[in-house]
Write a protein that holds these residues in place. Sequence first.
Motif, mmCIF file in Angstrom:
data_model
loop_
_atom_site.group_PDB
_atom_site.id
_atom_site.type_symbol
_atom_site.label_atom_id
_atom_site.label_comp_id
_atom_site.label_asym_id
_atom_site.label_seq_id
_atom_site.Cartn_x
_atom_site.Cartn_y
_atom_site.Cartn_z
ATOM 1 N N LEU A 30 0.817 -1.215 0.000
ATOM 2 C CA LEU A 30 0.000 0.000 0.000
ATOM 3 C C LEU A 30 0.847 1.260 0.000
ATOM 4 O O LEU A 30 0.548 2.203 -0.748
ATOM 5 N N PRO A 31 1.925 1.351 0.804
ATOM 6 C CA PRO A 31 2.786 2.533 0.692
ATOM 7 C C PRO A 31 3.345 2.729 -0.716
ATOM 8 O O PRO A 31 3.530 3.875 -1.160
ATOM 9 N N GLY A 32 3.615 1.604 -1.399
ATOM 10 C CA GLY A 32 4.097 1.724 -2.772
ATOM 11 C C GLY A 32 3.067 2.373 -3.680
ATOM 12 O O GLY A 32 3.402 3.232 -4.510
ATOM 13 N N VAL A 33 1.801 1.988 -3.518
ATOM 14 C CA VAL A 33 0.729 2.583 -4.312
ATOM 15 C C VAL A 33 0.583 4.058 -3.963
ATOM 16 O O VAL A 33 0.476 4.921 -4.849
ATOM 17 N N PHE A 34 0.588 4.360 -2.672
ATOM 18 C CA PHE A 34 0.432 5.752 -2.240
ATOM 19 C C PHE A 34 1.614 6.606 -2.687
ATOM 20 O O PHE A 34 1.447 7.782 -3.052
ATOM 21 N N THR A 35 2.817 6.037 -2.670
ATOM 22 C CA THR A 35 3.994 6.780 -3.132
ATOM 23 C C THR A 35 3.887 7.081 -4.621
ATOM 24 O O THR A 35 4.236 8.189 -5.081
ATOM 25 N N SER A 36 3.384 6.109 -5.383
ATOM 26 C CA SER A 36 3.190 6.322 -6.822
ATOM 27 C C SER A 36 2.166 7.425 -7.061
ATOM 28 O O SER A 36 2.350 8.288 -7.938
ATOM 29 N N LEU A 37 1.088 7.402 -6.281
ATOM 30 C CA LEU A 37 0.075 8.450 -6.413
ATOM 31 C C LEU A 37 0.635 9.809 -5.991
ATOM 32 O O LEU A 37 0.324 10.839 -6.603
ATOM 33 N N GLN A 38 1.477 9.811 -4.951
ATOM 34 C CA GLN A 38 2.090 11.063 -4.510
ATOM 35 C C GLN A 38 3.045 11.601 -5.570
ATOM 36 O O GLN A 38 3.050 12.802 -5.856
ATOM 37 N N ASP A 39 3.842 10.706 -6.171
ATOM 38 C CA ASP A 39 4.751 11.130 -7.247
ATOM 39 C C ASP A 39 3.953 11.694 -8.423
ATOM 40 O O ASP A 39 4.350 12.706 -9.031
ATOM 41 N N MET A 40 2.846 11.053 -8.760
ATOM 42 C CA MET A 40 1.990 11.523 -9.846
ATOM 43 C C MET A 40 1.419 12.899 -9.532
ATOM 44 O O MET A 40 1.403 13.795 -10.388
ATOM 45 N N GLU A 41 0.991 13.082 -8.298
ATOM 46 C CA GLU A 41 0.405 14.360 -7.892
ATOM 47 C C GLU A 41 1.454 15.468 -7.902
ATOM 48 O O GLU A 41 1.199 16.585 -8.359
ATOM 49 N N GLU A 42 2.646 15.173 -7.409
ATOM 50 C CA GLU A 42 3.713 16.170 -7.409
ATOM 51 C C GLU A 42 4.157 16.500 -8.832
ATOM 52 O O GLU A 42 4.502 17.646 -9.137
ATOM 53 N N LYS A 43 4.136 15.507 -9.705
ATOM 54 C CA LYS A 43 4.443 15.747 -11.114
ATOM 55 C C LYS A 43 3.406 16.697 -11.722
ATOM 56 O O LYS A 43 3.751 17.620 -12.466
ATOM 57 N N ARG A 44 2.139 16.467 -11.393
ATOM 58 C CA ARG A 44 1.067 17.332 -11.897
ATOM 59 C C ARG A 44 1.284 18.776 -11.453
ATOM 60 O O ARG A 44 1.199 19.721 -12.257
ATOM 61 N N ILE A 45 1.601 18.954 -10.170
ATOM 62 C CA ILE A 45 1.795 20.305 -9.637
ATOM 63 C C ILE A 45 3.012 20.967 -10.281
ATOM 64 O O ILE A 45 2.978 22.156 -10.636
#
Length: 332
Positions: free
Chosen positions: A207-222
């Motif tokens: 689950l942390p791996g999934v959340f980290t991927s989502l966080q990386d995606m969100e930071e990329k968007r910003i």
Amino acid sequence: MSWGTELWDQYDQIAAHTQKGIDFLEKYSGFVDARCKIEQEYASKLRRLSKNYLPKRKDDDEYQFTATKAFKLMLNEINDLAGQHEVIAENLSTAVVSDLNALVKSLKDDRRKHLQEGARIQAQLSVSLSALNKTKEKYEKAFGASERALEAYQKADADMNLSRADVDKHRMTSNIKRQQMDDSKNEYANQLQKTNELQRQYYNTLLPGVFTSLQDMEEKRIKCIQNFMRKSAQTEQDVLPIISQCLEGIQKCTDAIDEKEDSQIVIEKYKSGFIPPSDIPFEDLSTTDSSSNNTISTTPITTPVDKKLSILGTITGGKIRKRSGLLGIFTQ
């Protein structure tokens, strides 16, 4: 700070937040696209305005003055200015809007993959927990049956009225139930071990791996929004020197305006070359009619040989009608 450790129990909130982020990116893309259309429309209207006010051939005579000449030159600068707004619209469209649309599609795909992976490992853990509950319930039932069978055997063994065969039957039943209970217990223990191992992996790794991927995606968007905003500003800054040149050209046009020169042009254009009439002589009415008539008749009427003047002193092609009385003096 990591979403995987700090927000380990906020799966639904993270899913909703990332969706809002992509929605905002789409909104920003729509904003830039709308701005491109406004810039293009503004440029088109500027060109049309400049074209509509350019002098026609029939108006050339009016554009000999410094003010009207400056206006004509200003229209040319306005036309060039419109071209720079067309450049802004084109660059925003190709360098920002198209990249934004591609980014939105990419982020949607990435988010869907990450959430699918999260759903998969959640389902895997749910299956394991469900299996654990079943093995535990089976163990609980087997334990209860074993306890009841043991109690029945103990009662039978203490009952002197029962035969040895009946007692052995209860003993065998108790042994069977105990063995079933031991098997269920081992099955429950094994499943518990598997579930705990999977749960540790789920909360510590998967689950942390999934959340980290989502966080990386969100930071990329910003980060991309930041870059796109800067690129939009840079697109406009790139044409500012040319826009400044256009505005400087307009300033130079105004510097060429000379009100004194325009006044002189009016003089040269409309000057007739004639001099104003002389003073009107006094006509003494107390004198005799004959004297008056002699005075009037002897007053010469000067008219150029090749031109005749009207009463107001302008050239006319017709004959001058001699006026009598006071009005006659204006023909002198």
